[in-house]
Motif scaffolding. Structure first.
Motif, PDB file in Angstrom:
ATOM      1  N   TYR A  36       0.351   3.716   9.794  1.00 18.48           N
ATOM      2  CA  TYR A  36       1.686   3.158   9.585  1.00 18.48           C
ATOM      3  C   TYR A  36       1.817   1.789  10.250  1.00 18.48           C
ATOM      4  CZ  TYR A  36       6.711   2.445  10.054  1.00 18.48           C
ATOM      5  OH  TYR A  36       7.972   1.900  10.019  1.00 18.48           O
ATOM      6  N   THR A  37       1.304   1.688  11.479  1.00 17.44           N
ATOM      7  CA  THR A  37       1.451   0.442  12.233  1.00 17.44           C
ATOM      8  C   THR A  37       0.601  -0.678  11.657  1.00 17.44           C
ATOM      9  OG1 THR A  37       1.870   1.735  14.243  1.00 17.44           O
ATOM     10  CG2 THR A  37       1.280  -0.593  14.524  1.00 17.44           C
ATOM     11  N   LEU A  38      -0.667  -0.379  11.360  1.00 16.15           N
ATOM     12  CA  LEU A  38      -1.598  -1.423  10.942  1.00 16.15           C
ATOM     13  C   LEU A  38      -1.474  -1.809   9.480  1.00 16.15           C
ATOM     14  CD1 LEU A  38      -4.794  -0.182  12.854  1.00 16.15           C
ATOM     15  CD2 LEU A  38      -3.190  -1.978  13.537  1.00 16.15           C
ATOM     16  N   SER A  39      -0.864  -0.926   8.679  1.00 14.90           N
ATOM     17  CA  SER A  39      -0.764  -1.227   7.240  1.00 14.90           C
ATOM     18  C   SER A  39       0.524  -1.960   6.885  1.00 14.90           C
ATOM     19  CB  SER A  39      -0.845   0.068   6.424  1.00 14.90           C
ATOM     20  OG  SER A  39       0.287   0.893   6.672  1.00 14.90           O
ATOM     21  N   GLN A  40       1.292  -2.319   7.876  1.00 15.99           N
ATOM     22  CA  GLN A  40       2.504  -3.087   7.596  1.00 15.99           C
ATOM     23  C   GLN A  40       2.135  -4.410   6.923  1.00 15.99           C
ATOM     24  OE1 GLN A  40       5.665  -2.148   8.067  1.00 15.99           O
ATOM     25  NE2 GLN A  40       5.090  -0.177   8.955  1.00 15.99           N
ATOM     26  N   PRO A  41       2.943  -4.868   5.974  1.00 17.78           N
ATOM     27  CA  PRO A  41       2.653  -6.155   5.318  1.00 17.78           C
ATOM     28  C   PRO A  41       2.540  -7.307   6.303  1.00 17.78           C
ATOM     29  CG  PRO A  41       4.346  -4.951   4.120  1.00 17.78           C
ATOM     30  CD  PRO A  41       4.120  -4.192   5.388  1.00 17.78           C
ATOM     31  N   THR A  42       3.228  -7.187   7.435  1.00 16.55           N
ATOM     32  CA  THR A  42       3.140  -8.241   8.454  1.00 16.55           C
ATOM     33  C   THR A  42       1.922  -8.083   9.349  1.00 16.55           C
ATOM     34  OG1 THR A  42       4.576  -6.901   9.884  1.00 16.55           O
ATOM     35  CG2 THR A  42       5.631  -8.579   8.504  1.00 16.55           C
ATOM     36  N   ALA A  43       1.187  -6.962   9.193  1.00  8.90           N
ATOM     37  CA  ALA A  43      -0.022  -6.724   9.996  1.00  8.90           C
ATOM     38  C   ALA A  43      -1.259  -6.970   9.139  1.00  8.90           C
ATOM     39  CB  ALA A  43       0.002  -5.309  10.574  1.00  8.90           C
ATOM     40  N   TYR A  44      -1.980  -5.881   8.778  1.00 11.24           N
ATOM     41  CA  TYR A  44      -3.234  -6.038   8.031  1.00 11.24           C
ATOM     42  C   TYR A  44      -3.144  -5.550   6.586  1.00 11.24           C
ATOM     43  CZ  TYR A  44      -5.180  -6.737  12.689  1.00 11.24           C
ATOM     44  OH  TYR A  44      -5.434  -7.201  13.952  1.00 11.24           O
ATOM     45  N   GLY A  45      -2.013  -5.013   6.181  1.00  8.20           N
ATOM     46  CA  GLY A  45      -1.892  -4.536   4.813  1.00  8.20           C
ATOM     47  C   GLY A  45      -2.780  -3.328   4.559  1.00  8.20           C
ATOM     48  N   VAL A  46      -3.368  -3.271   3.367  1.00 11.95           N
ATOM     49  CA  VAL A  46      -4.196  -2.123   3.006  1.00 11.95           C
ATOM     50  C   VAL A  46      -5.441  -2.032   3.888  1.00 11.95           C
ATOM     51  CG1 VAL A  46      -5.510  -3.382   1.241  1.00 11.95           C
ATOM     52  CG2 VAL A  46      -5.237  -0.904   1.060  1.00 11.95           C
ATOM     53  N   ALA A  47      -5.926  -3.169   4.403  1.00 10.91           N
ATOM     54  CA  ALA A  47      -7.075  -3.140   5.311  1.00 10.91           C
ATOM     55  C   ALA A  47      -6.746  -2.394   6.595  1.00 10.91           C
ATOM     56  CB  ALA A  47      -7.528  -4.562   5.628  1.00 10.91           C
TER      57      ALA A  47
END
Length: 271
Positions: free
Chosen positions: A147-158
Motif C-alpha cells: 500500500y505504501t510503496l505502490s502509491q502514485p507519489t511513490a513507486y507505482g506498480v514497481a
C-alpha cells in the motif's frame, strides 16, 4: 494477491497485467530450482532425524542449502541483467514494463528459492506452526508495504515488486534467526566463509554477464530464434564464468559440476 491486484488496479491502465505477468516470470526459477531440490532432499532429511542422527541431518541440510545458494546466485544475475530478453520472449507486448517490474523481483527470487529448503528444516522437525506464524506476519507486512510503496507519489506498480522482495528477505531472515537460536551448531564458520566466497564470485559473474550483454544487446528488431540465441549465449557465459571462478576458489559445488561434465564427455567419447 487479492490486495495487490486491488492496489495495482488503481494505477495506470495495464498495471495489473504487467505485475501479474512479472510474477509468473519470477515464479519459474523458484519452482524449477527451489521446489524441485528441496522436495528431493526432504525425505532424506526426515530419515536422518528419524534415525536420531542430528549430526548427519545438520551436515546434509547445510550441504543442500549451500548448493541452492550457489545455483540461485547466477540465476538471479541472469534474471536481472537479461530481464528485458526474458520479458520479450514470454510477453511480447508491454515487455519493457514487465522487465522493469521483474527487475525488482529478482531479490525475491533468490530468497524464495532459499525459503523452500529453510521451511523444510522446520517441517522435518514436525514444526508447521513456526513457518505459519512467520508467514502471517509477513503477509501483513506485505500488505502495508504494498500500500505504501505502490502509491502514485511513490513507486507505482514497481512498489508492489519492491514490497515482495523486502518481504521475502524478511521472512528468510526471521526463520534463520529462529534456526540459529534452536541449533547453535547449524551454521559454522566454514559455511559463512563459503557463502562469502559465493557472493564474491557472483561479483565476477555479474561483470561477465554485463560485458556479454554489451556484445549481444537487445535490439528492437530481435524476435524468435535471434532473441533466444542471444539469451542462451548470455546464460551460458554467466554459468560458465560462475563455475570456473568457483572452481578456482575451491568450491566443492563447482568441483562436482566439473567432475560430472568430465564423466559425461568421456562417456560420449567412449561411445
Amino acid at each position: 494477491a487479492i490486495v495487490e491486484t486491488r492496489f495495482a488496479s488503481r494505477l495506470i491502465t495495464g498495471s495489473v497485467t504487467w505485475y501479474e505477468n512479472a510474477l509468473v516470470l519470477h515464479y519459474a526459477p523458484i519452482s524449477l530450482i527451489g521446489n524441485s531440490i528441496s522436495t528431493a532432499a526432504f525425505p532424506r532429511l526426515t530419515d536422518r532425524l528419524a534415525q536420531g542422527r542430528v549430526d548427519l541431518f545438520r551436515k546434509e541440510f547445510v550441504m543442500v542449502l549451500r548448493t541452492m545458494i550457489w545455483i540461485a546466485l547466477p540465476v538471479v544475475v541472469v534474471s536481472f541483467f537479461a530481464r528485458a530478453y526474458l520479458a520479450r520472449i514470454i510477453f511480447a507486448r508491454s515487455s519493457s514494463e514487465i522487465a522493469m517490474i521483474f527487475g525488482f523481483l529478482c531479490v525475491a527470487i533468490f530468497f524464495r528459492i532459499i525459503y523452500t529448503i529453510i521451511s523444510r528444516y522446520f517441517y522435518a522437525h514436525k514444526d508447521t506452526k513456526t513457518p505459519l506464524y512467520v508467514s502471517l506476519f509477513v503477509i501483513a507486512l506485505n500488505i502495508y508495504l504494498a500500500y505504501t510503496l505502490s502509491q502514485p507519489t511513490a513507486y507505482g506498480v514497481a512498489g508492489l515488486a519492491i514490497a515482495q522482495s523486502i518481504v521475502a528477505l524478511t521472512e528468510v531472515m526471521i526463520l534463520v534467526v529462529i534456526m540459529i537460536r534452536r541449533d547453535r551448531k547449524l551454521f559454522t564458520r566454514d559455511f559463512l566463509q563459503a557463502v562469502t566466497r559465493m557472493v564474491a564470485i557472483t561479483g565476477f559473474t555479474a561483470v561477465a554477464t554485463y560485458i556479454t550483454i554489451q556484445y549481444f544487446p537487445l535490439l528492437q528488431s530481435d524476435i524468435g530464434s535471434v532473441l533466444v540465441a542471444k539469451l542462451i549465449i548470455i546464460a551460458a557465459v554467466t554459468f560458465t564464468v560462475h563455475t570456473a571462478m568457483s572452481y578456482i576458489f575451491d568450491m566443492p559445488e563447482a568441483k562436482t559440476v566439473v567432475r560430472k561434465a568430465k564423466n559425461m564427455a568421456l562417456a560420449v567419447i567412449k561411445v
